[in-house]
Every structure is written in C-alpha cells, then in structure tokens.
Scaffold this active site. Structure first.
Site, PDB file in Angstrom:
ATOM      1  CB  SER A 172      -9.614  -4.187   0.096  1.00  0.00           C
ATOM      2  OG  SER A 172      -9.298  -3.019   0.834  1.00  0.00           O
ATOM      3  CG  MET A 184      -6.363  -5.590   2.473  1.00  0.00           C
ATOM      4  SD  MET A 184      -7.120  -6.937   1.519  1.00  0.00           S
ATOM      5  CE  MET A 184      -8.451  -7.393   2.602  1.00  0.00           C
ATOM      6  N   GLY A 185      -2.441  -6.275   4.952  1.00  0.00           N
ATOM      7  CA  GLY A 185      -1.652  -6.775   6.070  1.00  0.00           C
ATOM      8  C   GLY A 185      -2.498  -7.250   7.227  1.00  0.00           C
ATOM      9  CE  LYS A 219     -10.086  -4.470   4.837  1.00  0.00           C
ATOM     10  NZ  LYS A 219     -10.427  -3.318   3.957  1.00  0.00           N
ATOM     11  CB  THR A 274      -3.200   4.061  -3.884  1.00  0.00           C
ATOM     12  OG1 THR A 274      -4.356   3.922  -4.730  1.00  0.00           O
ATOM     13  CG2 THR A 274      -2.185   2.995  -4.262  1.00  0.00           C
ATOM     14  CB  SER A 275      -7.844   5.977  -1.403  1.00  0.00           C
ATOM     15  OG  SER A 275      -8.438   4.740  -1.047  1.00  0.00           O
ATOM     16  CE  LYS A 276      -4.476   0.940   2.007  1.00  0.00           C
ATOM     17  NZ  LYS A 276      -5.460   0.414   2.947  1.00  0.00           N
ATOM     18  CG  ASN A 296       0.124  -4.100   3.108  1.00  0.00           C
ATOM     19  OD1 ASN A 296       1.146  -4.755   2.970  1.00  0.00           O
ATOM     20  ND2 ASN A 296      -1.064  -4.545   2.750  1.00  0.00           N
ATOM     21  CB  SER A 342      -0.904   0.025   1.249  1.00  0.00           C
ATOM     22  OG  SER A 342      -1.852  -1.015   1.234  1.00  0.00           O
ATOM     23  CB  CYS A 391      -3.608   0.255   6.698  1.00  0.00           C
ATOM     24  SG  CYS A 391      -2.699  -0.293   5.228  1.00  0.00           S
TER      25      CYS A 391
END
Length: 393
Positions: free
Chosen positions: A305, A314-315, A274, A68-70, A106, A19, A104
């Site tokens: 996700s 996802m981590g 999830k 990538t929207s984090k 990651n 991510s 998150c």
C-alpha cells in the site's frame, strides 16, 4: 508584518478497522474547499502534514504511513435510497498530491458512526437500541456500502469485545457489506482471464490474477517473488531493491489493467492498483508475537500500500481477496486449496481476517454480488483541526 490566524475547522479523528484518518462534514469545510480541486487538496495535505520530506508528519495529523495519512469527507447523500455520500482522499506522505482513485475499506467501517453522530442520518432510520443500517454512497468509485452500526441508548456503541488483528484493543463489531464491488461497465477480470502471464522489464515473466473488486488489485504467487507469504513489514520495507521491484511490477500491472496508459503515470496513482502476493496456509508468528496456526487459515496474503508492505490488510483489498478466492482458478483460489467457497480466512502480517463474497457467473463473465466482513470503529478525538490560512490562497 501582518500574520493571519490559523483556520479552525470542525473535524473528528477516527479509527476505522486498521486505519485512522481525519473526518469532515462537507458543510464544515471552508467554502473554497467544498468543491474538488487544488484548494481542497492543499487543505487536506496541510491537515495531514504533507508533503513531508522527513517522512514523519510531525506538523500534521498524519502518522506517516499509508494507514494513517487518510482523509474522509461525508455529506447528506445526493443519491436516492442512500443516507450519506462518502469521499475518501489518500494523502501522499512525501509528494504533493491526494489520490482520489479508490476507496478505503477500513475507514468505510467508521463512516456510518460518524454520519449518525453528525446528524447526517435521518432520525427515523436510527433506532434507540439495536442496529442502525447506514446506506453509504462511496463517491470515489460509485458504489454502495452498508454499515451495521450498533446503537445503545440513542448513541453509537463504540465499546465491545470484538477483537480485530492489527488493532490493540477490542471494540464494538461493525458489519460491512460492499454491494456489487466490481467496477461498473467493466469486466471484473479486465484482461478477460482468471490468470495471465505478463512480462515485466527487469523483473521477468510472472503469472498474475488481475481483478476489479473492492479496489483494482493484482495478485501474484509469493514464490515467484522469492517469498513464502509469512513476511512481516521489516522483511520488505527495509529492502530498497525489493520495494523498487514491487513498484515496477505494480506500474506495469496498472497499464495491463487499463488504469493508466504510460508507466510514468503510476507515480501519480499510488493508491491503485494494489499489489498482493499469496501462498498456501503456513504456521507463522504475527507482528504481535501471536502464533498463527496453518490449520486456522486458508491461505497467506501480503499486500503493498502506497509503496510499502501493509501492516495488516486494507479493507478494499480484503474484498478483492474474498471475491477472487470464491472463483475457482484464480491464484487466490488456488492458494486457498481450490474449489468453490463463499468465505475465506487468510493470514496477514498482524494476524487473520475472515471475508465472505457472493459471486455469479453469467454469460461467461464473473460478477461480484457483494462482499462481507466485520471491522470496528472508534472516535479518537473530536473538535477542530487548525491549518494556516494561506493554504486557501
């Protein structure tokens, strides 16, 4: 006409695991955004470029995917025996909200490096060379995470030869420990069962493992959904009917797990739970073109996700996978071949990932002691992010 200049806010754009997101030191945020609430949410949405009806994030730092929207906010810790507090905000792409309901995993791998670089970790805890153990309080879920950050000549070592499927280039390995990852005050298996049967209107009757470890997750058998576990993103994300069906299952799972009371609430809780589906190990070709041999994996896992099939894993879901795999009888454990295990290597769309977990059965209830995995992290850009001043109004 009077036009206000844009705000300049110190920020760092980082990759963590598979991510990437925009990292902030809490003290650098405008005063009105240093507290949770509408102003902070509006600021972070504008940074990312959401909501974007075009689904591109052209006017922001986001990449128009859940990975990538984090956004991340880090500060000196308010908790004893911790170095920093870490708050994660998952920004919705096309609707105006920030989901604060989970972590998150990651980006957790990048928090230690960011904290050291920002001077948020006491100098006496950071060696000139070797490994710095950064104790992180994950404020969204109230849990401890430990980052083992490599140091070289007093600086974070970012480069190395550690390869991570789903990331193009190698980097330095960052070992992560998720301590006591199950939800406080709640059963790790919220229904009290390792496997449940539940009815989803319009879908049918499904077997599922509901677990709170790393992040609330519902596991299903791939075959019950008509899949074999080798699917890549295009097989599912291009199928509108499949996405609707999977989101319906996820919404009903959220109710079953006690995360929401009404199905309608799921639209405002996209980050959790999830949904993942599992299958026994099988040879397949990953999205990179690399062939993953069945002999090299214990099972296959695909996870959703923010309404789409994740490009890797996802981590936090990996924590759930490792934890569930270690407990005989869960659907994850069954897919891995059953029996007791402390480590599992699973195949995902981009390749493979190994995760370990320590669990304990006490007084008839399972408890996760910790989960362990390795990721990598790297600064992509640092400086200032600019947003229109009216976002604070």
């Amino acid at each position: 006409m009077s036009v206000k200049p844009q705000l300049k806010i110190p920020a760092t754009y980082m990759r963590g695991g598979t991510s990437k997101g925009v990292f902030f030191d809490l003290a650098d945020l405008p005063e009105a955004a240093q507290q949770p609430g509408k102003v902070r949410d509006a600021l972070l949405m504008r940074v990312i470029g959401s909501p974007d009806p075009y689904g591109k994030h052209t006017d922001g730092m986001g990449g128009a995917t859940s990975s990538t929207s984090k956004t991340v906010i880090v500060s000196k810790s308010t908790q004893p025996n911790h170095d920093v507090d870490y708050l994660f905000g998952q920004v919705s792409i096309d609707t105006p909200f920030v989901d604060w309901s989970g972590n998150c995993g990651n980006l957790s791998s990048a928090v230690g490096a960011f904290a050291i670089s920002q001077g948020l970790v006491d100098a006496d805890r950071v060696p000139e060379n070797g490994i710095a153990e950064v104790r992180i309080w994950q404020a969204n879920i109230g849990k401890t995470i430990v980052n083992k950050v490599p140091m070289c000549n007093g600086e974070v070592q970012e480069m190395g030869d550690f390869e991570l499927d789903g990331v193009t280039f190698p980097a330095a390995e960052v070992a992560i420990e998720f301590m006591d990852p199950s939800a406080d005050g709640e059963q790790m298996f919220p229904t009290g069962n390792l496997v449940d049967t539940f009815e989803v209107p319009g879908v049918g009757t499904l077997e599922a493992t509901f677990i709170n470890a790393g992040i609330p997750t519902v596991f299903l058998r791939a075959e019950s959904l008509g899949y074999d576990g080798t699917e890549l993103q295009e097989a599912i994300n291009g199928d509108a009917a499949a996405l609707t069906r999977l989101e319906t299952i996820r919404a009903h799972a959220a109710v079953r797990m006690g995360l929401i009371e009404q199905i309608e609430e799921a639209v405002q809780r996209q980050h959790t739970p999830k949904l993942a589906f599992v299958a026994p190990g099988k040879t397949y070709t990953a999205s990179s073109g690399k062939v993953i041999q069945a002999d090299n994996i214990d099972l296959l896992v695909r996870a959703m996700s923010m309404g789409k099939l994740h490009h890797a894993m996802m981590g936090t879901a990996a924590v759930a996978i490792g934890t569930a795999a270690s407990i005989p009888g869960t659907l994850v454990n069954q897919a891995a071949g059953g029996g007791e295990r402390t480590m599992v290597n699973f195949g995902h769309p981009s390749g493979t990932l190994q995760v370990g977990a320590e669990t304990q059965l006490k007084n008839g209830e399972w408890r996760a002691i910790k989960a362990i995995m390795s990721r990598s992290a790297r600064v992509l850009m640092e400086g200032w992010v600019r947003v229109p001043a009216e976002v604070l109004e």
